[in-house]
Write a protein that holds these residues in place. Structure first.
Motif, PDB file in Angstrom:
ATOM      1  N   TYR A   2     -21.672  26.835 -50.207  1.00 41.84           N
ATOM      2  CA  TYR A   2     -20.419  26.959 -50.950  1.00 41.84           C
ATOM      3  C   TYR A   2     -19.226  26.693 -50.048  1.00 41.84           C
ATOM      4  N   ARG A   3     -19.254  27.279 -48.835  1.00 45.03           N
ATOM      5  CA  ARG A   3     -18.139  27.096 -47.906  1.00 45.03           C
ATOM      6  C   ARG A   3     -18.010  25.642 -47.464  1.00 45.03           C
ATOM      7  N   TYR A   6     -16.583  23.356 -50.271  1.00 51.21           N
ATOM      8  CA  TYR A   6     -15.181  23.584 -50.628  1.00 51.21           C
ATOM      9  C   TYR A   6     -14.332  23.808 -49.370  1.00 51.21           C
ATOM     10  N   PHE A   7     -14.442  22.874 -48.451  1.00 52.37           N
ATOM     11  CA  PHE A   7     -13.622  22.942 -47.235  1.00 52.37           C
ATOM     12  C   PHE A   7     -12.165  22.618 -47.600  1.00 52.37           C
ATOM     13  N   PRO A   8     -11.237  23.471 -47.199  1.00 52.38           N
ATOM     14  CA  PRO A   8      -9.833  23.243 -47.589  1.00 52.38           C
ATOM     15  C   PRO A   8      -9.253  21.996 -46.922  1.00 52.38           C
ATOM     16  N   GLU A  14      -4.824  27.637 -44.208  1.00 46.88           N
ATOM     17  CA  GLU A  14      -5.993  27.682 -45.091  1.00 46.88           C
ATOM     18  C   GLU A  14      -7.270  27.371 -44.325  1.00 46.88           C
ATOM     19  N   ARG A  15      -7.180  26.429 -43.388  1.00 50.00           N
ATOM     20  CA  ARG A  15      -8.371  26.071 -42.624  1.00 50.00           C
ATOM     21  C   ARG A  15      -8.828  27.211 -41.714  1.00 50.00           C
ATOM     22  N   THR A  17      -8.295  30.359 -42.215  1.00 52.75           N
ATOM     23  CA  THR A  17      -8.860  31.382 -43.105  1.00 52.75           C
ATOM     24  C   THR A  17     -10.294  31.032 -43.476  1.00 52.75           C
ATOM     25  N   TRP A  18     -10.504  29.757 -43.778  1.00 51.70           N
ATOM     26  CA  TRP A  18     -11.857  29.295 -44.128  1.00 51.70           C
ATOM     27  C   TRP A  18     -12.810  29.497 -42.957  1.00 51.70           C
ATOM     28  N   LEU A  21     -13.695  33.253 -42.556  1.00 53.40           N
ATOM     29  CA  LEU A  21     -14.654  33.707 -43.567  1.00 53.40           C
ATOM     30  C   LEU A  21     -16.046  33.140 -43.309  1.00 53.40           C
ATOM     31  N   PHE A  22     -16.088  31.887 -42.894  1.00 53.03           N
ATOM     32  CA  PHE A  22     -17.374  31.244 -42.636  1.00 53.03           C
ATOM     33  C   PHE A  22     -18.096  31.914 -41.466  1.00 53.03           C
TER      34      PHE A  22
END
Length: 213
Positions: A2-3, A6-8, A14-15, A17-18, A21-22
């Motif tokens: 999922y991550r 949907y890479f920002p 945003e990156r 943050t991604w 979370l990853f």
């Protein structure tokens, strides 16, 4: 997946943050794998009961067991008797074991059943100890016992139990304690002052003491 899908594509915040979370999900996945692997190799410990009693027999703590009931019509006294007798027959120093029954309904039917149980316990507890009975509930024991330890004694104790059970169930169906039974124990006098099960004074009775068998 999922991550990754949907890479920002937006700004730098945003990156990051991604990425945070990853990495967190990767860490928790790794932690889950470690804990699961440890559980696959479970350690089973089996206590040696006889050694424990020999080593810590004098240091075992006192145990208080509370049994709660409220209505003899919903919770049959015969079932309650089996519960109490089962606990009284625990493989534990009897002088350190106390069983208390709390009847919120304050029923004299429950009190009568406990009197019957106290009398039967004088036979049942020595029987359990003598033959090392594991299922200490009389109802369960006599229903499932496959090998008779001593036929004559087994039949004698079973008859005593069935007679007790019949007396309790008959009294419960009548919803009244016969007068001759009430005269056998002064504890029944407490119910002379009970107006209803929702409005009664505290009734405290000690039915049986430590039985050294």
């Amino acid at each position: 997946m999922y991550r990754i899908r949907y890479f920002p594509v937006g700004g730098k915040a945003e990156r990051w943050t991604w990425i945070g979370l990853f990495l967190s999900e990767l860490w928790f996945s790794f932690y889950w794998l470690l804990t699961t692997v440890c559980r696959w190799n479970a350690v089973i410990r089996i206590p040696f009961i006889h050694r424990l009693s020999q080593r810590f027999g004098k240091e075992l703590p006192g145990i208080d067991i509370f049994v709660c009931t409220a209505d003899p019509l919903i919770e049959p006294p015969s079932l309650l008797v089996n519960t109490v007798l089962s606990m009284m027959a625990y493989d534990y120093p009897p002088e350190k074991l106390s069983v208390y029954l709390s009847d919120d309904g304050g029923s004299n039917l429950t009190f009568y059943a406990m009197l019957e149980a106290a009398n039967f316990s004088k036979t049942w507890l020595p029987f359990c100890k003598k033959f090392q009975v594991e299922s200490t509930s009389p109802e369960a024991y006599f229903r499932t016992a496959s090998e008779l330890v001593n036929v004559q004694e087994w039949l004698s104790v079973k008859k005593l139990y069935e007679d007790m059970k019949m007396r309790i169930e008959t009294t419960t169906k009548l919803n009244q304690i016969p007068e001759y039974i009430q005269k056998q124990h002064k504890g029944f006098r407490e119910w002379d002052f009970v107006s209803s099960k929702h409005d009664h004074q505290t009734i405290l009775q000690v039915i049986t003491h430590f039985i050294n068998s």
